[in-house]
Motif scaffolding. Structure first.
Motif, PDB file in Angstrom:
ATOM      1  N   THR A  42       0.836  -1.199   0.000  1.00 40.03           N
ATOM      2  CA  THR A  42       0.000   0.000   0.000  1.00 40.03           C
ATOM      3  C   THR A  42       0.868   1.245   0.000  1.00 40.03           C
ATOM      4  N   ALA A  43       0.230   2.359  -0.309  1.00 42.40           N
ATOM      5  CA  ALA A  43       0.911   3.654  -0.300  1.00 42.40           C
ATOM      6  C   ALA A  43      -0.062   4.715   0.199  1.00 42.40           C
ATOM      7  N   PRO A  59      -7.600   5.606  -7.573  1.00 46.62           N
ATOM      8  CA  PRO A  59      -6.940   4.509  -6.861  1.00 46.62           C
ATOM      9  C   PRO A  59      -7.958   3.687  -6.071  1.00 46.62           C
ATOM     10  N   ILE A  60      -7.726   2.379  -6.033  1.00 46.15           N
ATOM     11  CA  ILE A  60      -8.542   1.514  -5.190  1.00 46.15           C
ATOM     12  C   ILE A  60      -7.858   1.468  -3.830  1.00 46.15           C
ATOM     13  N   GLY A  65      -7.815   3.379   4.233  1.00 46.14           N
ATOM     14  CA  GLY A  65      -7.555   4.576   3.432  1.00 46.14           C
ATOM     15  C   GLY A  65      -6.309   4.509   2.568  1.00 46.14           C
ATOM     16  N   ARG A  66      -5.504   3.477   2.703  1.00 44.27           N
ATOM     17  CA  ARG A  66      -4.278   3.385   1.912  1.00 44.27           C
ATOM     18  C   ARG A  66      -4.568   2.805   0.534  1.00 44.27           C
ATOM     19  N   ALA A  67      -3.847   3.310  -0.467  1.00 45.01           N
ATOM     20  CA  ALA A  67      -4.012   2.865  -1.856  1.00 45.01           C
ATOM     21  C   ALA A  67      -3.235   1.577  -2.100  1.00 45.01           C
ATOM     22  N   PRO A 100     -14.046   1.084  -0.726  1.00 47.67           N
ATOM     23  CA  PRO A 100     -12.784   0.511  -0.216  1.00 47.67           C
ATOM     24  C   PRO A 100     -12.910  -0.991  -0.009  1.00 47.67           C
ATOM     25  N   VAL A 101     -11.795  -1.674  -0.137  1.00 49.31           N
ATOM     26  CA  VAL A 101     -11.759  -3.121   0.040  1.00 49.31           C
ATOM     27  C   VAL A 101     -11.281  -3.459   1.442  1.00 49.31           C
ATOM     28  N   GLU A 102     -11.561  -4.681   1.858  1.00 46.00           N
ATOM     29  CA  GLU A 102     -11.178  -5.146   3.186  1.00 46.00           C
ATOM     30  C   GLU A 102      -9.668  -5.057   3.385  1.00 46.00           C
ATOM     31  N   ASP A 103      -9.247  -4.573   4.554  1.00 47.67           N
ATOM     32  CA  ASP A 103      -7.832  -4.540   4.902  1.00 47.67           C
ATOM     33  C   ASP A 103      -7.352  -5.986   5.061  1.00 47.67           C
TER      34      ASP A 103
END
Length: 153
Positions: A42-43, A59-60, A65-67, A100-103
C-alpha cells in the motif's frame, strides 16, 4: 506440448510487425517462459491521488484509506522480443470510484482477481532491453526506461 505451442499462442499468433526506434518488432507480444514475483503493498492515498491527477482513473483503497500498489520483478527468459527483465511499479485503479476493500495482506490480489472494475495502472517501468523499452514506450504508451538489471534466484 512446448511453451510456444500453447493454445493461447495458436489463437493469437505472431502475425504482425511494427516499426520502432530500434527496428521492427513482432506483434502481438508473446512470453513463452520466465519467472517473476508480484509484491503487493500500500501507499499513502493522498500521494497516489496526486500522482494520478492527470489520469482518468481512481486509486482503489483499503478501508484504512491506503491505496493498493504492486511491484513486479520479472525475468522473461523466452519472449518474442527476446529475453529481458522488468521492474514495474503499478497502482490498482478503477475508471469510476469504488468502495474501499477489506484490509488484508492479500487485498491487492483479491481486488485484482474478483473486482471486474480493477485495473493495474503502470506508473513506472524499467526493462534491460532497448527492444522491450521501445515496444513498451512506442507501441503500448507505457513509461518505460532502460535499466541494468540482475535477478538472482
Amino acid at each position: 506440448m512446448t511453451n510456444k505451442s500453447h493454445p493461447l499462442f495458436k489463437a493469437y499468433p505472431l502475425d504482425g510487425e511494427r516499426q520502432t526506434s530500434v527496428g521492427p518488432v513482432p506483434t502481438p507480444y508473446h512470453v513463452y517462459d520466465g519467472q517473476g514475483v508480484l509484491i503487493g503493498g500500500t501507499a499513502d492515498s493522498a500521494r497516489v491521488s496526486e500522482l494520478l491527477r492527470a489520469e482518468r482513473v481512481h486509486p482503489i483503497k483499503m478501508r484504512d484509506g491506503r491505496a493498493l500498489m504492486g511491484v513486479w520483478v520479472v525475468d522473461f527468459t523466452d519472449a518474442s522480443l527476446g529475453p529481458h527483465k522488468e521492474l514495474q511499479f503499478s497502482i490498482l485503479v478503477s475508471h469510476e470510484p469504488v468502495a474501499p476493500v477489506e484490509d488484508h495482506p492479500f487485498a491487492l490480489l483479491k481486488a485484482l482477481f474478483v473486482n471486474p472494475a480493477a485495473r493495474m495502472f503502470c506508473y513506472r517501468l524499467w526493462n534491460d532491453s532497448p527492444t522491450a523499452v521501445a515496444y513498451n514506450r512506442e507501441l503500448l504508451g507505457l513509461p518505460a526506461a532502460l535499466a541494468l538489471s540482475l535477478i538472482h534466484i
